[in-house]
Scaffold this motif. Structure first.
Motif, mmCIF file in Angstrom:
data_model
loop_
_atom_site.group_PDB
_atom_site.id
_atom_site.type_symbol
_atom_site.label_atom_id
_atom_site.label_comp_id
_atom_site.label_asym_id
_atom_site.label_seq_id
_atom_site.Cartn_x
_atom_site.Cartn_y
_atom_site.Cartn_z
ATOM 1 N N TRP A 9 40.405 39.636 11.155
ATOM 2 C CA TRP A 9 40.790 38.410 10.475
ATOM 3 C C TRP A 9 40.691 37.275 11.477
ATOM 4 O O TRP A 9 41.093 37.419 12.637
ATOM 5 C CB TRP A 9 42.219 38.504 9.940
ATOM 6 N N LEU A 10 40.167 36.140 11.034
ATOM 7 C CA LEU A 10 40.011 34.973 11.897
ATOM 8 C C LEU A 10 40.730 33.778 11.305
ATOM 9 O O LEU A 10 40.655 33.530 10.098
ATOM 10 C CB LEU A 10 38.524 34.629 12.061
ATOM 11 N N ASN A 11 41.399 33.040 12.166
ATOM 12 C CA ASN A 11 42.072 31.802 11.778
ATOM 13 C C ASN A 11 41.590 30.731 12.750
ATOM 14 O O ASN A 11 41.972 30.747 13.916
ATOM 15 C CB ASN A 11 43.592 31.986 11.867
ATOM 16 N N PHE A 12 40.726 29.842 12.274
ATOM 17 C CA PHE A 12 40.217 28.763 13.117
ATOM 18 C C PHE A 12 41.295 27.684 13.204
ATOM 19 O O PHE A 12 41.326 26.752 12.411
ATOM 20 C CB PHE A 12 38.902 28.211 12.560
ATOM 21 N N VAL A 13 42.182 27.830 14.165
ATOM 22 C CA VAL A 13 43.366 26.977 14.304
ATOM 23 C C VAL A 13 42.959 25.531 14.604
ATOM 24 O O VAL A 13 43.452 24.602 13.973
ATOM 25 C CB VAL A 13 44.309 27.517 15.403
ATOM 26 N N LEU A 14 42.073 25.336 15.582
ATOM 27 C CA LEU A 14 41.543 24.013 15.917
ATOM 28 C C LEU A 14 40.033 24.102 16.065
ATOM 29 O O LEU A 14 39.536 25.033 16.705
ATOM 30 C CB LEU A 14 42.133 23.487 17.233
ATOM 31 N N GLN A 15 39.331 23.142 15.512
ATOM 32 C CA GLN A 15 37.878 23.063 15.645
ATOM 33 C C GLN A 15 37.548 21.916 16.588
ATOM 34 O O GLN A 15 38.182 20.864 16.534
ATOM 35 C CB GLN A 15 37.241 22.805 14.276
ATOM 36 N N SER A 16 36.544 22.110 17.429
ATOM 37 C CA SER A 16 36.159 21.050 18.363
ATOM 38 C C SER A 16 35.650 19.831 17.604
ATOM 39 O O SER A 16 35.131 19.942 16.497
ATOM 40 C CB SER A 16 35.099 21.551 19.333
ATOM 41 N N ASP A 17 35.840 18.667 18.204
ATOM 42 C CA ASP A 17 35.313 17.417 17.652
ATOM 43 C C ASP A 17 35.044 16.469 18.818
ATOM 44 O O ASP A 17 35.113 16.887 19.974
ATOM 45 C CB ASP A 17 36.257 16.816 16.598
ATOM 46 N N THR A 18 34.786 15.219 18.538
ATOM 47 C CA THR A 18 34.445 14.287 19.619
ATOM 48 C C THR A 18 35.602 14.049 20.578
ATOM 49 O O THR A 18 35.386 13.744 21.740
ATOM 50 C CB THR A 18 33.976 12.927 19.048
ATOM 51 N N GLY A 19 36.833 14.228 20.144
ATOM 52 C CA GLY A 19 37.986 13.992 20.999
ATOM 53 C C GLY A 19 38.530 15.235 21.669
ATOM 54 O O GLY A 19 39.306 15.151 22.617
ATOM 55 N N PHE A 20 38.127 16.408 21.190
ATOM 56 C CA PHE A 20 38.626 17.677 21.732
ATOM 57 C C PHE A 20 37.473 18.668 21.692
ATOM 58 O O PHE A 20 37.028 19.051 20.610
ATOM 59 C CB PHE A 20 39.810 18.180 20.889
ATOM 60 N N VAL A 21 36.973 19.066 22.844
ATOM 61 C CA VAL A 21 35.712 19.806 22.898
ATOM 62 C C VAL A 21 35.871 21.329 22.868
ATOM 63 O O VAL A 21 34.917 22.051 23.145
ATOM 64 C CB VAL A 21 34.874 19.394 24.139
ATOM 65 N N TYR A 22 37.050 21.818 22.517
ATOM 66 C CA TYR A 22 37.267 23.256 22.464
ATOM 67 C C TYR A 22 37.659 23.712 21.067
ATOM 68 O O TYR A 22 38.257 22.974 20.294
ATOM 69 C CB TYR A 22 38.354 23.678 23.459
ATOM 70 N N ASN A 23 37.323 24.967 20.774
ATOM 71 C CA ASN A 23 37.797 25.650 19.582
ATOM 72 C C ASN A 23 38.969 26.529 19.995
ATOM 73 O O ASN A 23 39.008 27.045 21.113
ATOM 74 C CB ASN A 23 36.704 26.555 18.995
ATOM 75 N N LEU A 24 39.893 26.704 19.080
ATOM 76 C CA LEU A 24 41.020 27.596 19.289
ATOM 77 C C LEU A 24 41.081 28.488 18.060
ATOM 78 O O LEU A 24 41.292 27.995 16.949
ATOM 79 C CB LEU A 24 42.312 26.775 19.436
#
Length: 160
Positions: free
Chosen positions: A46-61
């Motif tokens: 199971w995967l939960n994409f808690v945070l996706q990268s964008d122009t202000g935050f370059v990491y996925n969590l």
């Protein structure tokens, strides 16, 4: 009058609190997420994409939960990846190195471009939060069932 004063005070106190909560972006890594399609792994995940990268935050969590005896295939990332094990027991291995047992509380950093795999143990589920860059994962080779079983025998949680 006393009743009206109580309602007025409650409204004054509650209004800013209600308005404040809508100004924050809040998510939870505890949410189950969705059952991942069996594309680059075997078993149940199971995967939960808690945070996706964008122009202000370059990491996925991403919070990942693997049922016991589930495996990811060999892969690498264009940026470093950090795994924070939040529950359970699993395996981690980098190409050319011995596998290790990963367990609750462990934090593992894998450098960019280093081929590796990680999974639940044969006997126990594992949950971890993965922190990685916005570039897509490069999948390189299927982890054979035989290779996984050999690691499971070597790192059996009953022997540790």
């Amino acid at each position: 009058m006393k009743h009206l004063l109580t309602i007025s005070l409650f409204t004054l106190i509650a209004s800013p609190m209600a308005a404040q909560s809508s100004e924050y972006k809040v998510s939870s890594y505890l949410a189950e997420g969705f059952k991942a399609p069996n594309t680059n792994y075997e078993g149940e995940a199971w995967l939960n994409f808690v945070l996706q990268s964008d122009t202000g935050f370059v990491y996925n969590l991403t919070h990942a939960h693997f049922k016991a005896n589930s495996t990811l295939d060999w892969h690498y990332h264009a940026t470093p990846q950090v795994l924070v094990v939040v529950n359970g027991v699993g395996y981690y291995q980098e190409r050319g190195k011995d596998p290790i047992l990963m367990k609750e509380g462990d934090v593992i950093r894998c450098e960019k471009g280093v081929e590796h795999w990680h999974s639940s143990s044969a006997e126990k589920d594992v949950s971890y939060v993965a922190i990685y860059g916005s570039s897509p994962t490069t999948w390189t080779e299927k982890l054979s069932r035989e290779a996984y079983q050999a690691v499971a025998e070597l790192l059996s949680t009953e022997n540790h």
